[in-house]
Design a protein around this motif. Structure first.
Motif, PDB file in Angstrom:
ATOM      1  N   PRO A  55       4.213 -12.080  -5.644  1.00 19.42           N
ATOM      2  CA  PRO A  55       3.381 -11.769  -6.753  1.00 19.42           C
ATOM      3  C   PRO A  55       2.499 -10.433  -6.323  1.00 19.42           C
ATOM      4  O   PRO A  55       2.337  -9.450  -7.006  1.00 19.42           O
ATOM      5  N   ALA A  56       2.138 -10.559  -5.171  1.00 16.98           N
ATOM      6  CA  ALA A  56       1.479  -9.386  -4.393  1.00 16.98           C
ATOM      7  C   ALA A  56       2.281  -8.195  -4.214  1.00 16.98           C
ATOM      8  O   ALA A  56       2.057  -7.076  -4.615  1.00 16.98           O
ATOM      9  N   VAL A  57       3.686  -8.425  -3.922  1.00 12.27           N
ATOM     10  CA  VAL A  57       4.542  -7.534  -3.684  1.00 12.27           C
ATOM     11  C   VAL A  57       4.986  -6.738  -5.017  1.00 12.27           C
ATOM     12  O   VAL A  57       4.987  -5.369  -5.252  1.00 12.27           O
ATOM     13  N   LEU A  58       5.239  -7.615  -6.143  1.00 10.80           N
ATOM     14  CA  LEU A  58       5.575  -7.172  -7.314  1.00 10.80           C
ATOM     15  C   LEU A  58       4.369  -6.550  -7.884  1.00 10.80           C
ATOM     16  O   LEU A  58       4.737  -5.384  -8.818  1.00 10.80           O
ATOM     17  N   LEU A  59       3.150  -6.823  -7.654  1.00  3.55           N
ATOM     18  CA  LEU A  59       1.983  -6.089  -8.294  1.00  3.55           C
ATOM     19  C   LEU A  59       1.781  -4.748  -7.696  1.00  3.55           C
ATOM     20  O   LEU A  59       1.632  -3.746  -8.494  1.00  3.55           O
ATOM     21  N   GLY A  60       2.172  -4.643  -6.447  1.00  2.00           N
ATOM     22  CA  GLY A  60       1.946  -3.477  -5.771  1.00  2.00           C
ATOM     23  C   GLY A  60       2.836  -2.393  -6.119  1.00  2.00           C
ATOM     24  O   GLY A  60       2.757  -1.260  -6.427  1.00  2.00           O
ATOM     25  N   VAL A 106      10.786   1.715  -6.186  1.00  2.00           N
ATOM     26  CA  VAL A 106      12.069   1.074  -6.410  1.00  2.00           C
ATOM     27  C   VAL A 106      12.649   0.647  -5.160  1.00  2.00           C
ATOM     28  O   VAL A 106      13.223  -0.555  -4.945  1.00  2.00           O
ATOM     29  N   PHE A 107      12.619   1.505  -4.303  1.00  4.31           N
ATOM     30  CA  PHE A 107      13.560   1.333  -2.930  1.00  4.31           C
ATOM     31  C   PHE A 107      12.860   0.025  -2.094  1.00  4.31           C
ATOM     32  O   PHE A 107      13.429  -0.621  -1.555  1.00  4.31           O
ATOM     33  N   PHE A 108      11.482   0.079  -2.285  1.00  2.15           N
ATOM     34  CA  PHE A 108      10.837  -0.774  -1.363  1.00  2.15           C
ATOM     35  C   PHE A 108      11.198  -2.165  -2.005  1.00  2.15           C
ATOM     36  O   PHE A 108      11.189  -3.216  -1.565  1.00  2.15           O
ATOM     37  N   SER A 133      -8.943  -5.097  -4.288  1.00  2.00           N
ATOM     38  CA  SER A 133      -9.583  -6.312  -4.799  1.00  2.00           C
ATOM     39  C   SER A 133      -8.609  -7.644  -5.190  1.00  2.00           C
ATOM     40  O   SER A 133      -9.059  -8.548  -5.157  1.00  2.00           O
ATOM     41  N   VAL A 134      -7.218  -7.376  -5.170  1.00  6.70           N
ATOM     42  CA  VAL A 134      -6.478  -8.481  -5.752  1.00  6.70           C
ATOM     43  C   VAL A 134      -5.385  -8.646  -4.795  1.00  6.70           C
ATOM     44  O   VAL A 134      -4.960  -9.633  -4.343  1.00  6.70           O
ATOM     45  N   ILE A 135      -4.718  -7.457  -4.548  1.00  6.46           N
ATOM     46  CA  ILE A 135      -3.575  -7.640  -3.629  1.00  6.46           C
ATOM     47  C   ILE A 135      -3.643  -7.932  -2.145  1.00  6.46           C
ATOM     48  O   ILE A 135      -2.959  -8.722  -1.625  1.00  6.46           O
ATOM     49  N   LEU A 136      -4.578  -7.148  -1.702  1.00  6.46           N
ATOM     50  CA  LEU A 136      -5.139  -7.535  -0.136  1.00  6.46           C
ATOM     51  C   LEU A 136      -5.479  -9.016  -0.037  1.00  6.46           C
ATOM     52  O   LEU A 136      -4.968  -9.632   0.978  1.00  6.46           O
ATOM     53  N   LEU A 157       0.838  -1.074   0.021  1.00  6.30           N
ATOM     54  CA  LEU A 157      -0.032  -0.116   0.173  1.00  6.30           C
ATOM     55  C   LEU A 157       0.887   1.276  -0.138  1.00  6.30           C
ATOM     56  O   LEU A 157       0.634   2.229  -0.610  1.00  6.30           O
ATOM     57  N   VAL A 158       1.827   1.418   0.806  1.00  6.17           N
ATOM     58  CA  VAL A 158       2.853   2.226   0.727  1.00  6.17           C
ATOM     59  C   VAL A 158       3.456   2.407  -0.610  1.00  6.17           C
ATOM     60  O   VAL A 158       3.732   3.728  -0.922  1.00  6.17           O
ATOM     61  N   ALA A 159       4.045   1.442  -1.009  1.00  2.00           N
ATOM     62  CA  ALA A 159       4.681   1.537  -2.435  1.00  2.00           C
ATOM     63  C   ALA A 159       3.516   2.228  -3.421  1.00  2.00           C
ATOM     64  O   ALA A 159       4.016   2.884  -4.311  1.00  2.00           O
ATOM     65  N   ILE A 160       2.265   1.869  -3.340  1.00  2.00           N
ATOM     66  CA  ILE A 160       1.450   2.490  -4.214  1.00  2.00           C
ATOM     67  C   ILE A 160       0.931   3.861  -3.866  1.00  2.00           C
ATOM     68  O   ILE A 160       1.239   4.868  -4.848  1.00  2.00           O
ATOM     69  N   LEU A 161       0.922   4.102  -2.767  1.00  2.00           N
ATOM     70  CA  LEU A 161       0.746   5.717  -2.367  1.00  2.00           C
ATOM     71  C   LEU A 161       1.808   6.541  -2.586  1.00  2.00           C
ATOM     72  O   LEU A 161       1.368   7.746  -3.086  1.00  2.00           O
TER      73      LEU A 161
END
Length: 119
Positions: free
Chosen positions: A54-59, A15-17, A95-98, A1-5
């Motif tokens: 995959p969730a981390v990569l998608l985010g 990138v750092f995340f 809808s997907v990552i969480l 979520l932080v990477a998205i925001l």
């Protein structure tokens, strides 16, 4: 979520995340292999990692897409609002990552624990 925001900061934070997660996984793998061997380490990391990675990569990819959109907006090459991109990313997150992260947590708590528990 932080990477998205924080993707609005031109994609730097995602990138750092991603790098921090890769380094953390590498350190955890190395320490685990040296303490327990490769097979038990694989059993410890693989079950939930199949869903969590995959969730981390998608985010982070959503965060990068938002960062690219912010750069395009700043340079005048796009008229799409960052808020629309962010809203779309947050809908995808919910809808997907969480759900992926929730299932990964259950797998880690129950499946991984059962696989690596001392007998």
């Amino acid at each position: 979520l932080v990477a998205i925001l924080l993707g609005v900061l031109f994609g730097i934070i995602p990138v750092f995340f991603l790098l921090a997660n890769g380094i953390g996984l590498g350190v955890a793998w190395s320490l685990s292999v040296s303490a327990r061997g490769p097979w038990l380490s694989l059993l410890s990391l693989l079950p939930h990692g199949v869903l969590e990675l995959p969730a981390v990569l998608l985010g982070t990819s959503i965060g990068l897409a938002i960062g690219i959109q912010a750069l395009k907006r700043l340079t005048g090459k796009s008229d799409r609002k960052i808020g629309a991109e962010l809203a779309s990313g947050l809908r995808y997150f919910c809808s997907v990552i969480l759900p992926l992260l929730f299932i990964a947590a259950l797998v880690e708590a129950f499946v991984t624990a059962a696989l690596v528990a001392p007998r």
